[in-house]
Design a protein around this motif. Structure first.
Motif, PDB file in Angstrom:
ATOM      1  N   UNK A  55       0.829  -1.211   0.000  1.00 29.35           N
ATOM      2  CA  UNK A  55       0.000   0.000   0.000  1.00 29.35           C
ATOM      3  C   UNK A  55       0.861   1.257   0.000  1.00 29.35           C
ATOM      4  N   UNK A  56       1.911   1.273   0.833  1.00 30.44           N
ATOM      5  CA  UNK A  56       2.790   2.450   0.904  1.00 30.44           C
ATOM      6  C   UNK A  56       3.539   2.645  -0.408  1.00 30.44           C
ATOM      7  N   UNK A  57       3.957   1.550  -1.027  1.00 33.23           N
ATOM      8  CA  UNK A  57       4.632   1.651  -2.321  1.00 33.23           C
ATOM      9  C   UNK A  57       3.673   2.183  -3.381  1.00 33.23           C
ATOM     10  N   UNK A  58       2.434   1.733  -3.332  1.00 33.90           N
ATOM     11  CA  UNK A  58       1.437   2.218  -4.289  1.00 33.90           C
ATOM     12  C   UNK A  58       1.254   3.731  -4.158  1.00 33.90           C
ATOM     13  N   UNK A  59       1.102   4.196  -2.935  1.00 28.84           N
ATOM     14  CA  UNK A  59       0.914   5.630  -2.707  1.00 28.84           C
ATOM     15  C   UNK A  59       2.107   6.412  -3.249  1.00 28.84           C
ATOM     16  N   UNK A  60       3.331   5.919  -2.989  1.00 28.70           N
ATOM     17  CA  UNK A  60       4.530   6.593  -3.490  1.00 28.70           C
ATOM     18  C   UNK A  60       4.583   6.562  -5.017  1.00 28.70           C
ATOM     19  N   UNK A  61       4.223   5.417  -5.593  1.00 30.30           N
ATOM     20  CA  UNK A  61       4.270   5.264  -7.045  1.00 30.30           C
ATOM     21  C   UNK A  61       3.239   6.139  -7.751  1.00 30.30           C
ATOM     22  N   UNK A  62       2.121   6.373  -7.110  1.00 32.94           N
ATOM     23  CA  UNK A  62       1.068   7.162  -7.736  1.00 32.94           C
ATOM     24  C   UNK A  62       1.209   8.656  -7.470  1.00 32.94           C
ATOM     25  N   UNK A  63       2.348   9.054  -6.935  1.00 29.83           N
ATOM     26  CA  UNK A  63       2.607  10.469  -6.731  1.00 29.83           C
ATOM     27  C   UNK A  63       2.707  11.119  -8.107  1.00 29.83           C
ATOM     28  N   UNK A  64       1.599  11.574  -8.570  1.00 31.67           N
ATOM     29  CA  UNK A  64       1.503  12.091  -9.932  1.00 31.67           C
ATOM     30  C   UNK A  64       2.356  13.333 -10.114  1.00 31.67           C
ATOM     31  N   UNK A  65       2.924  13.492 -11.295  1.00 31.69           N
ATOM     32  CA  UNK A  65       3.760  14.651 -11.570  1.00 31.69           C
ATOM     33  C   UNK A  65       2.934  15.912 -11.845  1.00 31.69           C
ATOM     34  N   UNK A  66       1.735  15.974 -11.307  1.00 38.00           N
ATOM     35  CA  UNK A  66       0.879  17.138 -11.466  1.00 38.00           C
ATOM     36  C   UNK A  66      -0.096  17.170 -10.304  1.00 38.00           C
ATOM     37  N   UNK A  67      -0.606  18.326 -10.036  1.00 34.38           N
ATOM     38  CA  UNK A  67      -1.602  18.469  -8.989  1.00 34.38           C
ATOM     39  C   UNK A  67      -2.970  18.622  -9.641  1.00 34.38           C
ATOM     40  N   UNK A  68      -3.868  17.655  -9.425  1.00 34.65           N
ATOM     41  CA  UNK A  68      -5.204  17.789 -10.028  1.00 34.65           C
ATOM     42  C   UNK A  68      -5.890  19.086  -9.624  1.00 34.65           C
ATOM     43  N   UNK A  69      -5.726  19.484  -8.381  1.00 35.41           N
ATOM     44  CA  UNK A  69      -6.357  20.713  -7.917  1.00 35.41           C
ATOM     45  C   UNK A  69      -5.813  21.931  -8.680  1.00 35.41           C
ATOM     46  N   UNK A  70      -4.495  21.980  -8.871  1.00 36.05           N
ATOM     47  CA  UNK A  70      -3.894  23.104  -9.595  1.00 36.05           C
ATOM     48  C   UNK A  70      -4.314  23.107 -11.058  1.00 36.05           C
TER      49      UNK A  70
END
Length: 191
Positions: A55-70
């Motif tokens: 789970x922790x690896x998934x969260x780190x891996x999905x650190x998208x190179x963009x901010x959806x909010x921005x």
């Protein structure tokens, strides 16, 4: 192949890159830590050195190179009557970018997996980031009902175009698609 390799490679980064690719192609459930370790060229125990489980690896891996909010804030810096097309145009621009697509596909597959991680990701990503951004950034605000309807249309379009590969959506020009789907989004915004 025990522990760290010789030299000073970015082992953590290589594990994340391998995980991102695996989650994107196989989803959360079918990806194993062993397969990620094999792809990254490390011992599986090294993954546990850097991450507290899958789970922790998934969260780190999905650190998208963009901010959806921005990105939504930028897209929605338009008059309210243009918000529908702007939302779809921005979403397609992000999804069409090959730098973002593997991470986004991993997120999408995991959102639809029905697992605890998928539920947590849905809560954090969709309900925690995307929906609040839509509510806040659309001039004059929108109702919860409108946000849910907009979200359903966006998710349906993403699944059809990028995950399932429905034609003519796959080969359709992004701007044409934005112009066709945008009015439906606008109708929900105007509820």
């Amino acid at each position: 192949m025990a522990g760290r390799r010789s030299g000073t490679p970015d082992t953590r980064g290589e594990i994340i890159a391998a995980a991102r690719e695996a989650f994107a192609s196989q989803g959360f459930d079918r990806t194993s830590l062993r397969s990620i370790a094999r792809s990254a060229g490390v011992d599986p125990a090294l993954i546990h050195h850097y991450f507290d489980g899958k789970d922790a690896l998934f969260v780190a891996a999905m650190d998208l190179p963009l901010s959806p909010r921005e990105r939504l804030a930028e897209a929605l810096d338009v008059p309210r009557d243009q918000a529908g097309v702007a939302v779809i145009r921005t979403m397609l621009t992000v999804w069409d970018d090959e730098a973002y697509q593997p991470s986004l596909l991993g997120v999408l597959r995991s959102l639809t997996s029905g697992t605890a991680a998928g539920t947590e990701l849905r809560t954090a990503f969709v309900e925690g980031m995307i929906f609040p951004a839509l509510r806040q950034e659309i001039e004059g605000g929108v109702s919860e009902r409108a946000v849910g309807l907009v979200g359903s249309q966006i998710i349906g379009l993403i699944v059809a175009r990028y995950l399932i590969g429905v034609e003519p959506l796959v080969s359709m020009d992004s701007e044409e698609l934005a112009q066709l789907v945008g009015p439906t989004i606008q109708r929900y915004i105007d509820l």
